[in-house]
Design a protein around this motif. Structure first.
Motif, mmCIF file in Angstrom:
data_model
loop_
_atom_site.group_PDB
_atom_site.id
_atom_site.type_symbol
_atom_site.label_atom_id
_atom_site.label_comp_id
_atom_site.label_asym_id
_atom_site.label_seq_id
_atom_site.Cartn_x
_atom_site.Cartn_y
_atom_site.Cartn_z
ATOM 1 N N ARG A 49 0.823 -1.205 0.000
ATOM 2 C CA ARG A 49 0.000 0.000 0.000
ATOM 3 C C ARG A 49 0.856 1.254 0.000
ATOM 4 N N ILE A 50 0.216 2.350 -0.371
ATOM 5 C CA ILE A 50 0.826 3.674 -0.347
ATOM 6 C C ILE A 50 0.157 4.465 0.770
ATOM 7 N N GLY A 51 0.957 4.928 1.723
ATOM 8 C CA GLY A 51 0.403 5.696 2.826
ATOM 9 C C GLY A 51 0.419 7.192 2.514
ATOM 10 N N LEU A 52 -0.713 7.839 2.723
ATOM 11 C CA LEU A 52 -0.804 9.286 2.530
ATOM 12 C C LEU A 52 -0.388 9.942 3.833
ATOM 13 N N GLU A 53 0.806 10.524 3.844
ATOM 14 C CA GLU A 53 1.332 11.148 5.051
ATOM 15 C C GLU A 53 1.746 12.574 4.732
ATOM 16 N N TYR A 54 0.754 13.368 4.377
ATOM 17 C CA TYR A 54 1.028 14.750 4.003
ATOM 18 C C TYR A 54 0.110 15.698 4.765
ATOM 19 N N ARG A 55 0.496 16.969 4.750
ATOM 20 C CA ARG A 55 -0.343 18.023 5.322
ATOM 21 C C ARG A 55 -1.153 18.647 4.195
ATOM 22 N N PRO A 56 -2.457 18.799 4.362
ATOM 23 C CA PRO A 56 -3.256 19.410 3.290
ATOM 24 C C PRO A 56 -2.828 20.848 3.038
ATOM 25 N N ALA A 57 -2.665 21.185 1.773
ATOM 26 C CA ALA A 57 -2.156 22.513 1.420
ATOM 27 C C ALA A 57 -3.053 23.630 1.927
ATOM 28 N N THR A 58 -4.367 23.378 1.962
ATOM 29 C CA THR A 58 -5.311 24.409 2.420
ATOM 30 C C THR A 58 -5.553 24.360 3.915
ATOM 31 N N GLY A 59 -5.038 23.325 4.566
ATOM 32 C CA GLY A 59 -5.317 23.132 5.981
ATOM 33 C C GLY A 59 -6.582 22.344 6.240
ATOM 34 N N VAL A 60 -7.311 22.030 5.179
ATOM 35 C CA VAL A 60 -8.556 21.262 5.303
ATOM 36 C C VAL A 60 -8.341 19.920 4.619
ATOM 37 N N SER A 61 -8.292 18.860 5.395
ATOM 38 C CA SER A 61 -7.938 17.550 4.844
ATOM 39 C C SER A 61 -8.877 17.100 3.749
ATOM 40 N N ALA A 62 -10.168 17.301 3.937
ATOM 41 C CA ALA A 62 -11.160 16.826 2.972
ATOM 42 C C ALA A 62 -10.970 17.445 1.593
ATOM 43 N N ASP A 63 -10.286 18.588 1.530
ATOM 44 C CA ASP A 63 -10.067 19.263 0.245
ATOM 45 C C ASP A 63 -8.798 18.788 -0.468
ATOM 46 N N SER A 64 -8.070 17.842 0.130
ATOM 47 C CA SER A 64 -6.747 17.518 -0.391
ATOM 48 C C SER A 64 -6.679 16.222 -1.190
ATOM 49 N N PHE A 65 -7.827 15.609 -1.475
ATOM 50 C CA PHE A 65 -7.816 14.292 -2.111
ATOM 51 C C PHE A 65 -8.191 14.318 -3.590
ATOM 52 N N GLY A 66 -8.253 15.499 -4.186
ATOM 53 C CA GLY A 66 -8.659 15.595 -5.580
ATOM 54 C C GLY A 66 -7.744 14.852 -6.535
ATOM 55 N N TRP A 67 -6.496 14.659 -6.161
ATOM 56 C CA TRP A 67 -5.530 13.962 -7.020
ATOM 57 C C TRP A 67 -5.801 12.464 -7.069
ATOM 58 N N LEU A 68 -6.579 11.933 -6.110
ATOM 59 C CA LEU A 68 -6.809 10.497 -6.000
ATOM 60 C C LEU A 68 -8.300 10.204 -6.169
ATOM 61 N N PRO A 69 -8.705 9.679 -7.319
ATOM 62 C CA PRO A 69 -10.129 9.418 -7.546
ATOM 63 C C PRO A 69 -10.765 8.616 -6.418
ATOM 64 N N ARG A 70 -11.983 8.957 -6.076
ATOM 65 C CA ARG A 70 -12.637 8.350 -4.926
ATOM 66 C C ARG A 70 -12.709 6.827 -5.056
ATOM 67 N N GLU A 71 -12.900 6.326 -6.261
ATOM 68 C CA GLU A 71 -13.035 4.877 -6.429
ATOM 69 C C GLU A 71 -11.736 4.138 -6.109
ATOM 70 N N LEU A 72 -10.621 4.855 -6.047
ATOM 71 C CA LEU A 72 -9.338 4.201 -5.742
ATOM 72 C C LEU A 72 -9.013 4.228 -4.249
ATOM 73 N N ARG A 73 -9.724 5.023 -3.471
ATOM 74 C CA ARG A 73 -9.361 5.224 -2.075
ATOM 75 C C ARG A 73 -9.673 4.007 -1.212
ATOM 76 N N ALA A 74 -10.610 3.180 -1.628
ATOM 77 C CA ALA A 74 -11.025 2.034 -0.811
ATOM 78 C C ALA A 74 -10.418 0.726 -1.307
ATOM 79 N N ARG A 75 -9.491 0.812 -2.248
ATOM 80 C CA ARG A 75 -8.906 -0.416 -2.800
ATOM 81 C C ARG A 75 -8.076 -1.151 -1.769
#
Length: 280
Positions: free
Chosen positions: A254-280
């Motif tokens: 697996r690839i672990g997402l260990e970053y700080r969201p650029a805007t400070g809001v985590s929910a806004d930082s996942f646009g680079w990763l399509p939602r259908e791939l997040r639960a794989r």
């Protein structure tokens, strides 16, 4: 934001010690689930406590169970004071490390985690590097055995020399050498290299060369862009190419997402990763 289409080749886990940190700990698994993730990892979540009380442990287990999120990796007791990076090599923390180890292993096992991560510990004044290294090997051997007892691997990582100048493992080579020493000491072969793109990039490492040289020792990968330690596509790292190279090198973890969201809001930082791939 740069394209990261190679993301589709991998499965992902979200680190809830750095993402959704704007929320209380017990609310983060549900937030991760709301964003489409089914797996998460944590740094040691109880501060300086080596043995949290049963109610705290049960509350964390319940938060994950209620959210339907599985814990995939957990840090053993790590940051104790400002600037501290792990306890394995610290003589003053020997007993606390060993007290915490079975607690961390039991918590990891109860939540289904397949990895324990142990930070090496800073160099300290008044104690030789040789003495610290000998203690670290003892403690990491115990950690590898504890991980083995729950069917998990032990992860050892390099940190960056800007944020952790006194941490002795600043290169992939240094971390892998420790991995090899632990495996030689235990005969278990379950110590692995945690390859963190951000830390290695800050240190000026050639990430392509790291993948080519150590793919067979990599047990987990964590990502953040550089500079800034924000989400992929915000910095200069070619994350798409690096993920593709991991796949080509045979890495199937697996690839672990260990970053700080650029805007400070985590929910806004996942646009680079399509939602259908997040639960794989």
């Amino acid at each position: 934001m740069r394209d990261v289409t190679a993301a589709s080749e991998h499965s992902y886990t979200i680190n809830l010690s750095i993402l959704f940190s704007e929320l209380p700990l017990l609310e983060r698994p549900a937030a991760a689930a709301g964003a489409g993730f089914t797996r998460a990892e944590l740094w040691w979540p109880f501060g300086t406590q080596t043995t949290p009380d049963a109610a705290e442990l049960d509350a964390l287990r319940k938060a994950f169970a209620d959210a339907g999120v599985r814990l995939t990796g957990l840090n053993v007791l790590d940051d104790l004071t400002a600037g501290a990076k792990g306890t394995a090599s610290l003589p003053a923390e020997r007993e606390r490390f060993r007290e915490n180890l079975p607690v961390a292993a039991a918590l990891a096992s109860s939540l289904g985690a397949g990895a324990l991560n142990v930070l090496y510990g800073n160099r300290i004044e008044g104690v030789s590097a040789e003495e610290q290294d000998a203690l670290a090997l003892e403690n990491l051997t115990l950690a590898a055995e504890a991980a083995h007892s729950i069917g998990a691997i032990l992860l050892i990582e390099a940190l960056n020399k800007v944020d952790a100048p006194d941490y002795p493992l600043h290169t992939a080579k240094a971390a892998v050498e420790v991995v090899d020493r632990v495996n030689a000491a235990t005969g278990l072969g379950n110590a692995k290299f945690l390859c963190d793109f951000y830390h290695l990039a800050v240190n000026g490492e050639d990430l392509v060369a790291v993948i080519d040289s150590y793919a067979d020792r990599i047990g987990h990968v964590q990502i953040a862009d550089h500079p800034g330690r924000n989400e992929p596509g915000t910095g200069t790292l070619d994350v798409q190419d690096l993920l593709a190279r991991l796949t080509a090198a045979g890495y199937a973890g697996r690839i672990g997402l260990e970053y700080r969201p650029a805007t400070g809001v985590s929910a806004d930082s996942f646009g680079w990763l399509p939602r259908e791939l997040r639960a794989r």
